[in-house]
Design a protein around this motif. Sequence first.
Motif, PDB file in Angstrom:
ATOM      1  N   LEU A  25     -27.495  42.045  37.340  1.00  0.00           N
ATOM      2  CA  LEU A  25     -27.849  43.430  37.024  1.00  0.00           C
ATOM      3  C   LEU A  25     -26.688  44.367  37.316  1.00  0.00           C
ATOM      4  CD1 LEU A  25     -29.942  45.497  36.121  1.00  0.00           C
ATOM      5  CD2 LEU A  25     -30.773  45.584  38.483  1.00  0.00           C
ATOM      6  N   GLN A  26     -26.005  44.106  38.425  1.00  0.00           N
ATOM      7  CA  GLN A  26     -24.848  44.939  38.769  1.00  0.00           C
ATOM      8  C   GLN A  26     -23.745  44.800  37.720  1.00  0.00           C
ATOM      9  OE1 GLN A  26     -23.188  44.041  42.607  1.00  0.00           O
ATOM     10  NE2 GLN A  26     -21.622  45.643  42.470  1.00  0.00           N
ATOM     11  N   ASP A  27     -23.493  43.578  37.274  1.00  0.00           N
ATOM     12  CA  ASP A  27     -22.477  43.373  36.232  1.00  0.00           C
ATOM     13  C   ASP A  27     -22.916  43.994  34.903  1.00  0.00           C
ATOM     14  OD1 ASP A  27     -20.625  42.081  37.797  1.00  0.00           O
ATOM     15  OD2 ASP A  27     -21.540  40.116  37.509  1.00  0.00           O
ATOM     16  N   THR A  28     -24.221  43.965  34.642  1.00  0.00           N
ATOM     17  CA  THR A  28     -24.719  44.611  33.421  1.00  0.00           C
ATOM     18  C   THR A  28     -24.479  46.110  33.459  1.00  0.00           C
ATOM     19  OG1 THR A  28     -26.424  42.899  33.206  1.00  0.00           O
ATOM     20  CG2 THR A  28     -26.744  44.937  31.963  1.00  0.00           C
ATOM     21  N   GLU A  29     -24.717  46.718  34.616  1.00  0.00           N
ATOM     22  CA  GLU A  29     -24.441  48.150  34.751  1.00  0.00           C
ATOM     23  C   GLU A  29     -22.954  48.436  34.577  1.00  0.00           C
ATOM     24  OE1 GLU A  29     -25.973  49.074  38.555  1.00  0.00           O
ATOM     25  OE2 GLU A  29     -28.083  49.117  37.915  1.00  0.00           O
ATOM     26  N   ARG A  30     -22.122  47.557  35.089  1.00  0.00           N
ATOM     27  CA  ARG A  30     -20.668  47.728  34.923  1.00  0.00           C
ATOM     28  C   ARG A  30     -20.291  47.651  33.440  1.00  0.00           C
ATOM     29  NH1 ARG A  30     -15.752  46.957  37.503  1.00  0.00           N
ATOM     30  NH2 ARG A  30     -14.190  45.810  36.306  1.00  0.00           N
ATOM     31  N   LEU A  31     -20.880  46.680  32.713  1.00  0.00           N
ATOM     32  CA  LEU A  31     -20.620  46.583  31.278  1.00  0.00           C
ATOM     33  C   LEU A  31     -21.112  47.816  30.540  1.00  0.00           C
ATOM     34  CD1 LEU A  31     -21.509  42.842  30.576  1.00  0.00           C
ATOM     35  CD2 LEU A  31     -19.259  43.907  30.357  1.00  0.00           C
ATOM     36  N   GLN A  32     -22.259  48.323  30.936  1.00  0.00           N
ATOM     37  CA  GLN A  32     -22.794  49.527  30.309  1.00  0.00           C
ATOM     38  C   GLN A  32     -21.867  50.714  30.520  1.00  0.00           C
ATOM     39  OE1 GLN A  32     -26.680  50.621  31.692  1.00  0.00           O
ATOM     40  NE2 GLN A  32     -26.978  52.176  30.103  1.00  0.00           N
ATOM     41  N   ALA A  33     -21.370  50.852  31.764  1.00  0.00           N
ATOM     42  CA  ALA A  33     -20.441  51.956  32.048  1.00  0.00           C
ATOM     43  C   ALA A  33     -19.154  51.799  31.245  1.00  0.00           C
ATOM     44  CB  ALA A  33     -20.148  52.010  33.545  1.00  0.00           C
ATOM     45  N   LEU A  34     -18.656  50.568  31.138  1.00  0.00           N
ATOM     46  CA  LEU A  34     -17.426  50.332  30.391  1.00  0.00           C
ATOM     47  C   LEU A  34     -17.613  50.646  28.906  1.00  0.00           C
ATOM     48  CD1 LEU A  34     -14.529  49.326  30.318  1.00  0.00           C
ATOM     49  CD2 LEU A  34     -15.405  46.982  30.113  1.00  0.00           C
ATOM     50  N   SER A  35     -18.723  50.210  28.326  1.00  0.00           N
ATOM     51  CA  SER A  35     -18.971  50.503  26.907  1.00  0.00           C
ATOM     52  C   SER A  35     -19.139  51.993  26.664  1.00  0.00           C
ATOM     53  CB  SER A  35     -20.207  49.738  26.433  1.00  0.00           C
ATOM     54  OG  SER A  35     -21.357  50.160  27.153  1.00  0.00           O
ATOM     55  N   THR A  36     -19.761  52.681  27.624  1.00  0.00           N
ATOM     56  CA  THR A  36     -19.906  54.136  27.494  1.00  0.00           C
ATOM     57  C   THR A  36     -18.542  54.811  27.492  1.00  0.00           C
ATOM     58  OG1 THR A  36     -22.054  54.056  28.595  1.00  0.00           O
ATOM     59  CG2 THR A  36     -20.946  56.188  28.496  1.00  0.00           C
ATOM     60  N   ASP A  37     -17.649  54.368  28.392  1.00  0.00           N
ATOM     61  CA  ASP A  37     -16.301  54.936  28.436  1.00  0.00           C
ATOM     62  C   ASP A  37     -15.537  54.650  27.148  1.00  0.00           C
ATOM     63  OD1 ASP A  37     -16.792  55.916  30.935  1.00  0.00           O
ATOM     64  OD2 ASP A  37     -15.758  54.301  32.008  1.00  0.00           O
ATOM     65  N   LEU A  38     -15.673  53.454  26.621  1.00  0.00           N
ATOM     66  CA  LEU A  38     -14.977  53.119  25.382  1.00  0.00           C
ATOM     67  C   LEU A  38     -15.469  53.980  24.218  1.00  0.00           C
ATOM     68  CD1 LEU A  38     -14.870  49.218  25.630  1.00  0.00           C
ATOM     69  CD2 LEU A  38     -12.968  50.797  25.913  1.00  0.00           C
ATOM     70  N   LEU A  39     -16.768  54.185  24.139  1.00  0.00           N
ATOM     71  CA  LEU A  39     -17.313  55.038  23.082  1.00  0.00           C
ATOM     72  C   LEU A  39     -16.833  56.485  23.224  1.00  0.00           C
ATOM     73  CD1 LEU A  39     -20.981  53.693  22.853  1.00  0.00           C
ATOM     74  CD2 LEU A  39     -19.140  53.373  21.194  1.00  0.00           C
ATOM     75  N   LEU A  40     -16.749  56.968  24.454  1.00  0.00           N
ATOM     76  CA  LEU A  40     -16.280  58.335  24.672  1.00  0.00           C
ATOM     77  C   LEU A  40     -14.813  58.471  24.274  1.00  0.00           C
ATOM     78  CD1 LEU A  40     -16.706  61.179  25.640  1.00  0.00           C
ATOM     79  CD2 LEU A  40     -16.262  60.425  27.990  1.00  0.00           C
ATOM     80  N   LEU A  41     -13.993  57.457  24.616  1.00  0.00           N
ATOM     81  CA  LEU A  41     -12.584  57.497  24.217  1.00  0.00           C
ATOM     82  C   LEU A  41     -12.456  57.500  22.691  1.00  0.00           C
ATOM     83  CD1 LEU A  41     -10.847  55.085  26.748  1.00  0.00           C
ATOM     84  CD2 LEU A  41     -10.422  57.526  26.475  1.00  0.00           C
ATOM     85  N   ALA A  42     -13.258  56.686  22.034  1.00  0.00           N
ATOM     86  CA  ALA A  42     -13.211  56.671  20.569  1.00  0.00           C
ATOM     87  C   ALA A  42     -13.618  58.023  19.994  1.00  0.00           C
ATOM     88  CB  ALA A  42     -14.126  55.567  20.040  1.00  0.00           C
ATOM     89  N   ARG A  43     -14.604  58.649  20.613  1.00  0.00           N
ATOM     90  CA  ARG A  43     -15.046  59.963  20.134  1.00  0.00           C
ATOM     91  C   ARG A  43     -13.978  61.016  20.359  1.00  0.00           C
ATOM     92  NH1 ARG A  43     -20.477  63.227  22.197  1.00  0.00           N
ATOM     93  NH2 ARG A  43     -20.291  64.973  20.729  1.00  0.00           N
ATOM     94  N   LEU A  44     -13.305  60.958  21.507  1.00  0.00           N
ATOM     95  CA  LEU A  44     -12.233  61.910  21.792  1.00  0.00           C
ATOM     96  C   LEU A  44     -11.069  61.709  20.833  1.00  0.00           C
ATOM     97  CD1 LEU A  44     -12.211  61.879  25.702  1.00  0.00           C
ATOM     98  CD2 LEU A  44     -13.013  63.720  24.210  1.00  0.00           C
ATOM     99  N   ASP A  45     -10.744  60.455  20.533  1.00  0.00           N
ATOM    100  CA  ASP A  45      -9.658  60.205  19.586  1.00  0.00           C
ATOM    101  C   ASP A  45     -10.002  60.723  18.204  1.00  0.00           C
ATOM    102  OD1 ASP A  45      -8.165  59.013  21.551  1.00  0.00           O
ATOM    103  OD2 ASP A  45      -8.792  56.971  21.062  1.00  0.00           O
ATOM    104  N   ALA A  46     -11.281  60.603  17.820  1.00  0.00           N
ATOM    105  CA  ALA A  46     -11.687  61.074  16.498  1.00  0.00           C
ATOM    106  C   ALA A  46     -11.744  62.583  16.414  1.00  0.00           C
ATOM    107  CB  ALA A  46     -13.056  60.484  16.127  1.00  0.00           C
ATOM    108  N   THR A  47     -11.950  63.254  17.557  1.00  0.00           N
ATOM    109  CA  THR A  47     -12.047  64.717  17.558  1.00  0.00           C
ATOM    110  C   THR A  47     -10.719  65.364  17.210  1.00  0.00           C
ATOM    111  OG1 THR A  47     -13.794  64.590  19.211  1.00  0.00           O
ATOM    112  CG2 THR A  47     -12.700  66.712  18.935  1.00  0.00           C
TER     113      THR A  47
END
Length: 497
Positions: A315-337
């Motif tokens: 569960l802890q590793d799943t939360e880490r993966l979730q946080a990492l995917s959220t950061d990646l999506l935010l970076l992609a959104r910032l790059d697209a902005t």
Amino acid sequence: MAEHDATTGGPRRPNILPAARRRARATLRRLTGHPRAATLIRRLAPRSVRTRTTLAACVSVAVVLLAASAVVLLLLRGNLERTVETGAHSQARDVARLAASGRLTRPLTLGPGTDFVQVVDAHGKVVAQSPNLTGRPALTPTGTHNGHRTYNLDALGEEHHQRVTTVTTTTPDGPVTVHVGASLRTADAAEDVTTAALAALSALLVFTVGALTWRTTGRALRPVEAIRAEVAAIGDRGLDRRVPAPRGDDEIARLADTMNAMLERLEAAGTRQRQFIADASHELRSPLAVLRTQLEVALTHPDPEVRDTLVAGALQDTERLQALSTDLLLLARLDATGQSRPDEPVDLTELVRATVAVRSTDPHPVTLHAPDNLTVPGNALWISRLLTNLLDNAQRHARHAVTVRLSADPETADAVLDVTNDGPAIAAADQEKIFERFARLDDARSRDDGGTGLGLPIALDIAALHGGTITVIDTPDGTTFRTRLTSGTNTSTGTRE
């Protein structure tokens, strides 16, 4: 004595040029109005810059030469005709004086440049004439042309143009009229020779201008064609290639420099993208492998306590993966902005206070110093994420406490946000590295304590999107991350020190 001039030449022919022009224009309108004709004209129209430039130069020179040649011919014709008229006037006055004094000779003697002389009395009877008019009737006017009286000289057997000068005088036997005809043969010949010479010289000059323009344009456009060919040959895998840059500092050289600069940016962007994908794959592979191992062991292990421990780790590793995917999506959104800066008014004071207030469970206490009513344009959610990432980084490296200080620059009115931790200082060589994506220092490599390596890059991108910067400042009490957000609407690129 009364005198006047007359231009004569054989029977007048009808002027068919205007009618022919009208018919040609009507035909052209019918042809160009047809859809197929219009398509054909577009296909036949020159497309290359070299051809269009050459045609434009040739047409321009031809028009100028045509106008200049017309002026030269008009001046030449006028000068030659005035010369002929002067000679005819002179002889007509001489004959008139002889007639007035009663000393006319028969036949009359022709002067230089004179074709014939004829003296007619008031009854139309020939009184005297030159030898070439012996037995010829008296000249009679047929009309006027360009303000001059015209005569029909067909009976005289003359086939070339003549200028007839008429002088009236009084003699002892009554009034007489003196007709003196001066040939325009020399003027016509000179005009024909001049026209031919001007036509030949004009054609030679137009050809020379066309050849020079074609050659010069070709040499000037050769680097452009080389640049085009090189750009066409560059694929998504060959961004390391560069277009040839000609010598000099003209427009083509600046175009080549601009193209090479663009290729450098594309190559750098491609390198960053490939590195980002490789780093993201590496960061995702490790927790996925650990998560799979934990789940496989939990599935096969008979001990419930060990199974619960393994599931908790998963569960802890799943939360880490979730946080990492959220950061990646935010970076992609910032790059697209891109460079479109949010401009909603944000109460920065209230936002900082609210963000710090919800972090009461942090391992190290946070001390806040903030003035009232400090507002900047931007996006509240993104600025809150910027502060959250800075606080996460400060909590990770602090020994005992974290300080947040918000102030306004008195000179520029920019908002200055300092997040300070009392942990170890960051080496000068690492102050740039920590803002790279997935970059983590050695003391942050622990999977439990270290971050994903995306917090500070995300904070930097958010600051840059808001026209601000983030700098690292070493202080005696630890390390300060200073964020500066402009109060205006101009967007600039974030920098680091």
